[in-house]
Design a protein around this motif. Sequence first.
Motif, PDB file in Angstrom:
ATOM      1  N   ASP A 194      45.836  19.922 -27.597  1.00 35.19           N
ATOM      2  CA  ASP A 194      45.318  21.188 -28.143  1.00 35.19           C
ATOM      3  C   ASP A 194      44.042  21.574 -27.398  1.00 35.19           C
ATOM      4  OD1 ASP A 194      43.269  19.638 -29.145  1.00 35.19           O
ATOM      5  OD2 ASP A 194      44.069  19.547 -31.183  1.00 35.19           O
ATOM      6  N   ASP A 195      43.324  22.570 -27.911  1.00 41.33           N
ATOM      7  CA  ASP A 195      42.139  23.094 -27.199  1.00 41.33           C
ATOM      8  C   ASP A 195      41.024  22.064 -27.074  1.00 41.33           C
ATOM      9  OD1 ASP A 195      43.447  25.407 -27.038  1.00 41.33           O
ATOM     10  OD2 ASP A 195      42.334  26.439 -28.646  1.00 41.33           O
ATOM     11  N   GLU A 196      41.108  21.019 -27.899  1.00 40.01           N
ATOM     12  CA  GLU A 196      40.036  20.007 -27.880  1.00 40.01           C
ATOM     13  C   GLU A 196      40.374  18.816 -26.987  1.00 40.01           C
ATOM     14  OE1 GLU A 196      40.019  19.419 -32.093  1.00 40.01           O
ATOM     15  OE2 GLU A 196      38.231  20.668 -32.346  1.00 40.01           O
ATOM     16  N   THR A 197      41.557  18.864 -26.349  1.00 38.33           N
ATOM     17  CA  THR A 197      41.996  17.700 -25.554  1.00 38.33           C
ATOM     18  C   THR A 197      41.337  17.695 -24.180  1.00 38.33           C
ATOM     19  OG1 THR A 197      44.104  17.763 -26.703  1.00 38.33           O
ATOM     20  CG2 THR A 197      44.007  16.451 -24.694  1.00 38.33           C
ATOM     21  N   LEU A 198      40.737  16.559 -23.881  1.00 41.15           N
ATOM     22  CA  LEU A 198      40.023  16.390 -22.615  1.00 41.15           C
ATOM     23  C   LEU A 198      40.861  15.616 -21.588  1.00 41.15           C
ATOM     24  CD1 LEU A 198      37.343  16.332 -20.940  1.00 41.15           C
ATOM     25  CD2 LEU A 198      36.730  14.273 -22.208  1.00 41.15           C
ATOM     26  N   GLY A 199      41.664  14.680 -22.069  1.00 39.49           N
ATOM     27  CA  GLY A 199      42.382  13.870 -21.087  1.00 39.49           C
ATOM     28  C   GLY A 199      43.538  13.075 -21.642  1.00 39.49           C
ATOM     29  N   ILE A 200      44.200  12.384 -20.721  1.00 38.66           N
ATOM     30  CA  ILE A 200      45.311  11.486 -21.088  1.00 38.66           C
ATOM     31  C   ILE A 200      45.012  10.118 -20.479  1.00 38.66           C
ATOM     32  CG2 ILE A 200      47.804  11.043 -20.931  1.00 38.66           C
ATOM     33  CD1 ILE A 200      48.272  13.995 -20.455  1.00 38.66           C
ATOM     34  N   TYR A 201      45.271   9.075 -21.265  1.00 37.07           N
ATOM     35  CA  TYR A 201      45.086   7.698 -20.785  1.00 37.07           C
ATOM     36  C   TYR A 201      46.482   7.135 -20.519  1.00 37.07           C
ATOM     37  CZ  TYR A 201      43.462   2.760 -21.108  1.00 37.07           C
ATOM     38  OH  TYR A 201      43.175   1.439 -20.872  1.00 37.07           O
ATOM     39  N   ALA A 202      46.838   7.013 -19.239  1.00 33.48           N
ATOM     40  CA  ALA A 202      48.161   6.476 -18.883  1.00 33.48           C
ATOM     41  C   ALA A 202      48.016   5.047 -18.381  1.00 33.48           C
ATOM     42  CB  ALA A 202      48.783   7.333 -17.800  1.00 33.48           C
ATOM     43  N   THR A 203      49.118   4.313 -18.402  1.00 36.15           N
ATOM     44  CA  THR A 203      49.087   2.931 -17.901  1.00 36.15           C
ATOM     45  C   THR A 203      50.213   2.698 -16.896  1.00 36.15           C
ATOM     46  OG1 THR A 203      48.247   2.240 -20.061  1.00 36.15           O
ATOM     47  CG2 THR A 203      49.025   0.491 -18.605  1.00 36.15           C
ATOM     48  N   ALA A 204      49.858   2.055 -15.796  1.00 31.70           N
ATOM     49  CA  ALA A 204      50.871   1.630 -14.820  1.00 31.70           C
ATOM     50  C   ALA A 204      50.863   0.105 -14.849  1.00 31.70           C
ATOM     51  CB  ALA A 204      50.544   2.164 -13.437  1.00 31.70           C
ATOM     52  N   GLY A 205      51.689  -0.457 -15.712  1.00 32.19           N
ATOM     53  CA  GLY A 205      51.712  -1.918 -15.903  1.00 32.19           C
ATOM     54  C   GLY A 205      51.028  -2.268 -17.214  1.00 32.19           C
ATOM     55  N   THR A 206      51.726  -2.042 -18.340  1.00 31.32           N
ATOM     56  CA  THR A 206      51.102  -2.323 -19.644  1.00 31.32           C
ATOM     57  C   THR A 206      50.911  -3.830 -19.833  1.00 31.32           C
ATOM     58  OG1 THR A 206      53.279  -2.336 -20.695  1.00 31.32           O
ATOM     59  CG2 THR A 206      52.050  -0.268 -20.796  1.00 31.32           C
ATOM     60  N   SER A 207      49.924  -4.168 -20.663  1.00 32.48           N
ATOM     61  CA  SER A 207      49.608  -5.584 -20.875  1.00 32.48           C
ATOM     62  C   SER A 207      50.796  -6.324 -21.477  1.00 32.48           C
ATOM     63  CB  SER A 207      48.422  -5.741 -21.823  1.00 32.48           C
ATOM     64  OG  SER A 207      47.371  -4.917 -21.434  1.00 32.48           O
ATOM     65  N   ARG A 208      51.536  -5.681 -22.373  1.00 32.68           N
ATOM     66  CA  ARG A 208      52.596  -6.402 -23.075  1.00 32.68           C
ATOM     67  C   ARG A 208      53.848  -6.588 -22.218  1.00 32.68           C
ATOM     68  NH1 ARG A 208      53.609  -3.796 -28.465  1.00 32.68           N
ATOM     69  NH2 ARG A 208      51.502  -4.499 -28.824  1.00 32.68           N
ATOM     70  N   PHE A 209      54.306  -5.486 -21.559  1.00 35.54           N
ATOM     71  CA  PHE A 209      55.589  -5.549 -20.858  1.00 35.54           C
ATOM     72  C   PHE A 209      55.516  -5.211 -19.371  1.00 35.54           C
ATOM     73  CE2 PHE A 209      57.425  -4.683 -25.170  1.00 35.54           C
ATOM     74  CZ  PHE A 209      58.205  -5.820 -25.235  1.00 35.54           C
ATOM     75  N   GLY A 210      54.340  -4.797 -18.882  1.00 33.88           N
ATOM     76  CA  GLY A 210      54.252  -4.351 -17.490  1.00 33.88           C
ATOM     77  C   GLY A 210      54.904  -2.992 -17.267  1.00 33.88           C
TER      78      GLY A 210
END
Length: 459
Positions: A194-210
Amino acid sequence: MTENTRNKFFVEDFEKLFKLLNKDENKDKNIDKKNIRLKRTFEDLARLSLMDATYNSGMVFNTECCKPHPVANMAYLSFIDRNMCKEQYPSVTLMERDAINWLASLFNNKNYSSVKDPLGYISSGGTVANIVAFWAARNKERLRGGKRFKIIVPESAHYSKVKIEDLLGLKCVSIPVDEETQIVNVEDVEKAIDDETLGIYATAGTSRFGLIDPIKEFSDLAIKHNLHLHVDAAFGGYILPFMKMLDNEVPDWDFSLPGVSSITVDPHKMGLCPLGAGAIIFRDESFIKAYRYKADFPKITNNSLEGSKCGGAVAATWAMQQYWGIEGYKNNVKNILSIIDYIKNSILSLEGVSLVLNPIPTNILGFDFGSNENNRIILEKLKQLGFQISGLRNNSGVRIIIHSHVKLEHARRIINCITELHNIIVKNKEELSFSSFDSVLNELKVIQGAEPLVFEEEE
Ligand SMILES: Cc1ncc(COP(=O)(O)O)c(C=O)c1O
């Protein structure tokens, strides 16, 4: 002290130190007392060290870090007394620039060759790098007079998110992952913007499953809504580029996607460097300028969250890039992939066993032994045998991380143990109790040498 090689290491160190400190013995009246304290300190260190399994034991299957390469260790020790201060230690500044440029190039950021200062820095770890990414995003927003403060975070992201929220005053909007794929739905992410969104936190290789988030789609959203897209590749950054070079299918996830603003990577994980080496890399200088600080004393421009920082981490990261380079890291990943194939195929040949996630995204394997109870038993028994290994949520599987310290003989050992345990489960389906395992556990301990702590000589 007992006779094992780890203790010998301490004994030798003690003897060296003893000689060094006793050089001026005539001048020091307290030398005897000091020597007793020195001996006691080293005996305590040796005892404490016995609490931990070594990577060489081949029993460690649950860590994202791995045994540092001897070249990295040597480089680290050579620069252990240097701080990150250009005036005092120009060597560290030079190596850091090279190291960051190398990583920027690996992650397809072409901007590094046209800027004076590096596009990031060697941080003390991945958590700090993730915080710095959103520190830059928040300050950029402030500089443009904006007030956006929300970050969209897939549930599977590392818990750095909690610290980002707390320290930076940002709000993390958590998006649940799909039960089956363990990945978020892009539509859910888009709906949350929405209008208050600043960013997205994505992961390339999650801790649990990669796993790798749908970063291409996130990149499109970031461009469309003018968001900061940060990719946490703390774990995956030293695997994915090399998997791709080895012709494995790897989706785009780095700066080749126009919406990616920053990337975290940890040399102290798959980069085979000693702990204390993370990295943050930005797309361009504007991000660093948003938080950079000019100090009066010492007169420096500080682009890191840390103050003093060990030059050893920079030297280790740099030395591995120079010594091993792309080819070395590629071969490392190739070896790991072949061990993964061996373990995967052997365990999947057992009756009723399946992969929790198929295909395997990186170097984390999850096995389901037919039921949550079976998974619980196998996990518990492997731990009793001395393996360092973890389970998946609610005993939905047994998780094995394969690193370069896992050699073929270690793979054989864990496969043998799992096979024996699985056989007991299959044979005693009706009346399975923990005591069913007692005799085989004792046998395995002897045959496999799998005592809870196995100490072997460090190379
Ligand atoms: C995906 C991911 N991000 C960040 C981190 C944190 O890195 P560090 O432990 O170096 O702070 C980890 C480590 O577990 C991780 O797996």
